[in-house]
Structures are given as structure tokens and as C-alpha cells.
Design a protein around this motif. Sequence first.
Motif, mmCIF file in Angstrom:
data_model
loop_
_atom_site.group_PDB
_atom_site.id
_atom_site.type_symbol
_atom_site.label_atom_id
_atom_site.label_comp_id
_atom_site.label_asym_id
_atom_site.label_seq_id
_atom_site.Cartn_x
_atom_site.Cartn_y
_atom_site.Cartn_z
ATOM 1 N N ASP A 11 -7.663 7.289 -0.899
ATOM 2 C CA ASP A 11 -8.169 7.293 0.465
ATOM 3 C C ASP A 11 -7.332 8.232 1.325
ATOM 4 O O ASP A 11 -6.134 8.419 1.075
ATOM 5 C CB ASP A 11 -8.128 5.881 1.045
ATOM 6 N N ILE B 12 0.861 -1.185 0.000
ATOM 7 C CA ILE B 12 0.000 0.000 0.000
ATOM 8 C C ILE B 12 0.891 1.225 0.000
ATOM 9 O O ILE B 12 1.712 1.422 0.899
ATOM 10 C CB ILE B 12 -0.936 -0.018 1.219
ATOM 11 N N LEU C 234 -12.678 -5.911 0.939
ATOM 12 C CA LEU C 234 -13.308 -5.445 -0.302
ATOM 13 C C LEU C 234 -12.871 -6.295 -1.490
ATOM 14 O O LEU C 234 -13.677 -6.632 -2.358
ATOM 15 C CB LEU C 234 -12.962 -3.968 -0.545
ATOM 16 N N THR C 235 -11.594 -6.653 -1.532
ATOM 17 C CA THR C 235 -11.086 -7.484 -2.615
ATOM 18 C C THR C 235 -11.703 -8.874 -2.566
ATOM 19 O O THR C 235 -12.051 -9.458 -3.600
ATOM 20 C CB THR C 235 -9.553 -7.593 -2.530
ATOM 21 N N ASP D 228 -2.128 5.083 -2.800
ATOM 22 C CA ASP D 228 -3.352 4.440 -2.325
ATOM 23 C C ASP D 228 -3.956 5.195 -1.149
ATOM 24 O O ASP D 228 -5.179 5.242 -0.989
ATOM 25 C CB ASP D 228 -3.052 3.002 -1.881
ATOM 26 N N LEU D 229 -3.081 5.775 -0.322
ATOM 27 C CA LEU D 229 -3.517 6.406 0.918
ATOM 28 C C LEU D 229 -2.711 7.680 1.160
ATOM 29 O O LEU D 229 -1.503 7.710 0.923
ATOM 30 C CB LEU D 229 -3.318 5.440 2.094
ATOM 31 N N TYR E 221 -7.105 -0.249 8.016
ATOM 32 C CA TYR E 221 -7.313 0.153 6.622
ATOM 33 C C TYR E 221 -6.944 -0.985 5.662
ATOM 34 O O TYR E 221 -7.683 -1.279 4.718
ATOM 35 C CB TYR E 221 -6.471 1.393 6.325
ATOM 36 N N ALA E 222 -5.811 -1.631 5.922
ATOM 37 C CA ALA E 222 -5.380 -2.742 5.070
ATOM 38 C C ALA E 222 -6.390 -3.881 5.110
ATOM 39 O O ALA E 222 -6.675 -4.515 4.086
ATOM 40 C CB ALA E 222 -3.997 -3.229 5.490
ATOM 41 N N GLU E 223 -6.952 -4.153 6.281
ATOM 42 C CA GLU E 223 -7.935 -5.232 6.418
ATOM 43 C C GLU E 223 -9.208 -4.899 5.643
ATOM 44 O O GLU E 223 -9.811 -5.772 5.010
ATOM 45 C CB GLU E 223 -8.252 -5.470 7.896
ATOM 46 N N THR E 224 -9.623 -3.632 5.684
ATOM 47 C CA THR E 224 -10.806 -3.221 4.915
ATOM 48 C C THR E 224 -10.573 -3.398 3.421
ATOM 49 O O THR E 224 -11.448 -3.892 2.702
ATOM 50 C CB THR E 224 -11.154 -1.752 5.216
ATOM 51 N N ARG E 225 -9.403 -3.039 2.959
ATOM 52 C CA ARG E 225 -9.067 -3.251 1.540
ATOM 53 C C ARG E 225 -9.084 -4.737 1.192
ATOM 54 O O ARG E 225 -9.578 -5.126 0.125
ATOM 55 C CB ARG E 225 -7.674 -2.665 1.233
ATOM 56 N N ARG E 226 -8.556 -5.559 2.106
ATOM 57 C CA ARG E 226 -8.538 -6.993 1.859
ATOM 58 C C ARG E 226 -9.959 -7.547 1.773
ATOM 59 O O ARG E 226 -10.271 -8.360 0.901
ATOM 60 C CB ARG E 226 -7.773 -7.705 2.980
#
Length: 220
Positions: A75, A4, A123-124, A51-52, A116-121
Amino acid sequence: MTRIRVLVVDDDFMVARIHGGYVSRVPGFEVVATAHSGTDALAAVARLRPDLVLLDIYLPDMSGLEVLKDLADVDVLVISAARDVPTVREAMRRGAVNYLIKPFTATALAERLQQYAETRRQLTAIGPEARQDDVDRLFGTPSSVSALPKGLSPATCALVADTLRAAGRDLSAAEAAELAGLSRVSARRYLEYLCVVGRAELRPRYGTAGRPEHRYRWLG
């Protein structure tokens, strides 16, 4: 796993360096640049497509809220000494994914980045279309599975739901119990509850003699 990419924005050069060091210590993240004004931040986003963005509110040429309004397809995690409610509310309205008040520790920032990384994961992993329970999980909204009748445990209900979903086929109460490590009676209670709230359906299987076997299939 793709790292990220983060842009750090702070008017203080030393603070930006410290925050960048915090970010670099979190696995899966890398700092692609730092910026020290709103104008530089907007230019860096357009050029680097991070990304952020870690965005301060107090910048020398414009408010970070103005920068936030002009950012698209990126983001933003606000990091600022501004703690007044109107500023926090405006940051939320303009789409900030989180808000961290200065001063903060490296651990506090790492926790937000990992979230944040977990939310992206998630969503994927969801794929092209989301179910309501997917959306509830992303937004931290309690789902109907959490509002359980007396005597039922949210943790056990989630276990049975995950077991039924992961099976990819219908299961009997006995099969679900074996997979989840529960008694058949207990598994059946949770399966029946999941049917009541519309997460599963009961599918009778008729044999050659006797009562039909009750089987359960995940609906989500």
C-alpha cells in the motif's frame, strides 16, 4: 498485534528522518527503512516487503507516480508538495490509499496512519467474503441504513442493527429493546425498517394460542 512496517521515501534526507519520526510515534507502526530515490525505493520494497510506503512525488531519478505504477503487493500513502489536480488524480488511479500535501503536521500524518490501520483491521475482521455493508464501510459509502425515513435516527438505527447482528439469533422487539436500551415501540420501528431494506427478516413464531410473536433475524 502485528506492527505495520513502513518504508519512508523522500529525496531530502532530513525530511525523510522527520517523517520517520512522525511514523514511529504512532502506536502500531514502525519504520523499516528510508529511501531517497525511486530506484532505491523499488529495491527496498522488493527486499523488505513493507506493508506501507510513504512516497514522495518529486524524486531525483523518476517521478513518484512511476514508482507507484511499478509497486505491487504494497500500500502507498503519497506525501508530496505536488498539489495539482492531475497529479492527485493520477495517484488515485494508480492505487494510493491516501494523499497528504506537504507541509503537514505530525497529527495530520498520524490521523491518516490510524485510518489506514483501521481499514486493515476491518478487512481482517470481515473474513473470506464481504457483505455490501462491509464494502460500503470500507469505501466510506453511505449505506441504505443512512437514508432513513423521517423520524428515524441513523445512530439509533445503527445501534439496533448492531444489536440484532451481534445476537446471532432471532430477537423479539422486546428483547432487542432491552439489549439496545430502547423502548419496545422504538425498537420495533427500526426492526421493521431493517426488514424493509433487506437487512433483517421477520420470522413469526406461533404459540399455542393467540397471535404469533414477531421475531427478527439479521440478514446483512
